[in-house]
Motif scaffolding. Structure first.
Motif, mmCIF file in Angstrom:
data_model
loop_
_atom_site.group_PDB
_atom_site.id
_atom_site.type_symbol
_atom_site.label_atom_id
_atom_site.label_comp_id
_atom_site.label_asym_id
_atom_site.label_seq_id
_atom_site.Cartn_x
_atom_site.Cartn_y
_atom_site.Cartn_z
ATOM 1 N N LEU A 158 -39.331 78.026 0.249
ATOM 2 C CA LEU A 158 -38.442 78.281 -0.883
ATOM 3 C C LEU A 158 -39.222 78.330 -2.195
ATOM 4 O O LEU A 158 -38.955 79.171 -3.053
ATOM 5 C CB LEU A 158 -37.343 77.218 -0.956
ATOM 6 N N ASP A 159 -40.229 77.460 -2.339
ATOM 7 C CA ASP A 159 -41.041 77.453 -3.558
ATOM 8 C C ASP A 159 -41.884 78.720 -3.694
ATOM 9 O O ASP A 159 -42.236 79.109 -4.807
ATOM 10 C CB ASP A 159 -41.941 76.220 -3.602
ATOM 11 N N GLU A 160 -42.225 79.349 -2.586
ATOM 12 C CA GLU A 160 -42.935 80.627 -2.651
ATOM 13 C C GLU A 160 -42.013 81.750 -3.118
ATOM 14 O O GLU A 160 -42.459 82.728 -3.699
ATOM 15 C CB GLU A 160 -43.535 80.997 -1.292
ATOM 16 N N ILE A 161 -40.719 81.581 -2.874
ATOM 17 C CA ILE A 161 -39.741 82.605 -3.242
ATOM 18 C C ILE A 161 -39.203 82.377 -4.649
ATOM 19 O O ILE A 161 -39.091 83.315 -5.440
ATOM 20 C CB ILE A 161 -38.590 82.639 -2.213
ATOM 21 N N VAL A 162 -38.841 81.129 -4.960
ATOM 22 C CA VAL A 162 -38.212 80.797 -6.244
ATOM 23 C C VAL A 162 -38.945 79.625 -6.882
ATOM 24 O O VAL A 162 -39.201 78.619 -6.217
ATOM 25 C CB VAL A 162 -36.721 80.412 -6.044
ATOM 26 N N GLN A 163 -39.267 79.747 -8.151
ATOM 27 C CA GLN A 163 -39.877 78.661 -8.922
ATOM 28 C C GLN A 163 -39.108 78.509 -10.219
ATOM 29 O O GLN A 163 -38.942 79.478 -10.963
ATOM 30 C CB GLN A 163 -41.341 78.971 -9.246
ATOM 31 N N GLY A 164 -38.635 77.304 -10.488
ATOM 32 C CA GLY A 164 -37.958 77.039 -11.748
ATOM 33 C C GLY A 164 -36.723 77.880 -11.980
ATOM 34 O O GLY A 164 -36.352 78.134 -13.124
ATOM 35 N N GLY A 165 -36.104 78.344 -10.907
ATOM 36 C CA GLY A 165 -34.900 79.151 -11.032
ATOM 37 C C GLY A 165 -35.160 80.641 -11.185
ATOM 38 O O GLY A 165 -34.231 81.418 -11.367
ATOM 39 N N LEU A 166 -36.427 81.055 -11.111
ATOM 40 C CA LEU A 166 -36.778 82.470 -11.229
ATOM 41 C C LEU A 166 -37.394 82.961 -9.926
ATOM 42 O O LEU A 166 -38.187 82.264 -9.305
ATOM 43 C CB LEU A 166 -37.770 82.669 -12.369
ATOM 44 N N VAL A 167 -37.042 84.161 -9.544
ATOM 45 C CA VAL A 167 -37.551 84.746 -8.303
ATOM 46 C C VAL A 167 -39.004 85.168 -8.506
ATOM 47 O O VAL A 167 -39.331 85.880 -9.446
ATOM 48 C CB VAL A 167 -36.704 85.956 -7.871
ATOM 49 N N LEU A 168 -39.884 84.690 -7.604
ATOM 50 C CA LEU A 168 -41.300 85.026 -7.679
ATOM 51 C C LEU A 168 -41.695 86.114 -6.695
ATOM 52 O O LEU A 168 -42.459 87.011 -7.014
ATOM 53 C CB LEU A 168 -42.159 83.792 -7.368
ATOM 54 N N GLU A 169 -41.219 85.976 -5.470
ATOM 55 C CA GLU A 169 -41.692 86.861 -4.399
ATOM 56 C C GLU A 169 -40.552 87.172 -3.452
ATOM 57 O O GLU A 169 -39.770 86.286 -3.110
ATOM 58 C CB GLU A 169 -42.827 86.182 -3.639
ATOM 59 N N THR A 170 -40.485 88.440 -3.031
ATOM 60 C CA THR A 170 -39.474 88.828 -2.045
ATOM 61 C C THR A 170 -40.087 89.549 -0.850
ATOM 62 O O THR A 170 -39.363 89.930 0.064
ATOM 63 C CB THR A 170 -38.393 89.735 -2.677
ATOM 64 N N GLN A 171 -41.402 89.722 -0.844
ATOM 65 C CA GLN A 171 -42.079 90.350 0.281
ATOM 66 C C GLN A 171 -42.301 89.301 1.367
ATOM 67 O O GLN A 171 -43.079 88.369 1.181
ATOM 68 C CB GLN A 171 -43.418 90.945 -0.161
ATOM 69 N N ILE A 172 -41.639 89.463 2.492
ATOM 70 C CA ILE A 172 -41.670 88.459 3.557
ATOM 71 C C ILE A 172 -43.099 88.218 4.051
ATOM 72 O O ILE A 172 -43.503 87.065 4.233
ATOM 73 C CB ILE A 172 -40.737 88.871 4.707
#
Length: 168
Positions: A120-134
């Protein structure tokens, strides 16, 4: 902005709680109960978007969820986030869990919370989306796990060395 990502089972037990807005533990438990009562009563054919009361989250807050097998994946977001984008983000999270655990189930979330939070931390940090590439997410999680194993091996070797020196 994403305010929270919550995973609840069919019986209302929280399996993952990640709040990006501070709430006390008692308040978090109350929020989980309220969210469960909202989503569990809804038909599988009902819309996956709900407006959330202002008393908890403030104005213009939405609840977006997906029900997979025995788990509800819930995202609480403000009006700046796209509902369809959040459904896609939930899908990315579930697919990444499935790749990392090979047919993910509720027990994986219970017994491996560190890995789940890392994903989850790789996808979302601080409420902002960082990464969506699986693939990128899976590689980052695998690299972190490999680094952790290397560190554990080094610590174990160092402990053995210190014990051997003390015995002499």
């Amino acid at each position: 902005m994403i305010r929270a990502i919550i995973v609840i089972n069919n019986h209302g037990k929280p399996r993952l709680l990640k709040f990006y807005t501070y709430f006390s533990e008692d308040r978090q438990q109350q929020i989980v109960r309220e969210l469960y009562s909202l989503v569990s009563k809804r038909s599988d054919r009902a819309c996956n978007f709900l407006e959330v009361g202002e008393e908890i989250w403030g104005k213009d807050t939405k609840l977006i969820y997906r029900h997979y097998a025995t788990l509800y994946f819930i995202a609480i977001v403000d009006s700046a986030e796209s509902e369809l984008g959040m459904l896609d983000l939930i899908q990315v999270f579930v697919e990444t869990l499935d790749r990392c655990f090979e047919n993910v189930c509720e027990l994986d979330l219970i017994f491996h919370p560190d890995i789940v939070l890392n994903i989850l931390d790789e996808i979302v940090q601080g409420g902002l989306v960082l990464e969506t590439q699986i693939n990128a997410i899976v590689e980052a999680v695998r690299a972190a796990r490999a680094l952790e194993k290397t560190e554990n091996t080094l610590i174990s070797n160092l402990t053995d060395l210190v014990s051997a020196v003390r015995k002499q």
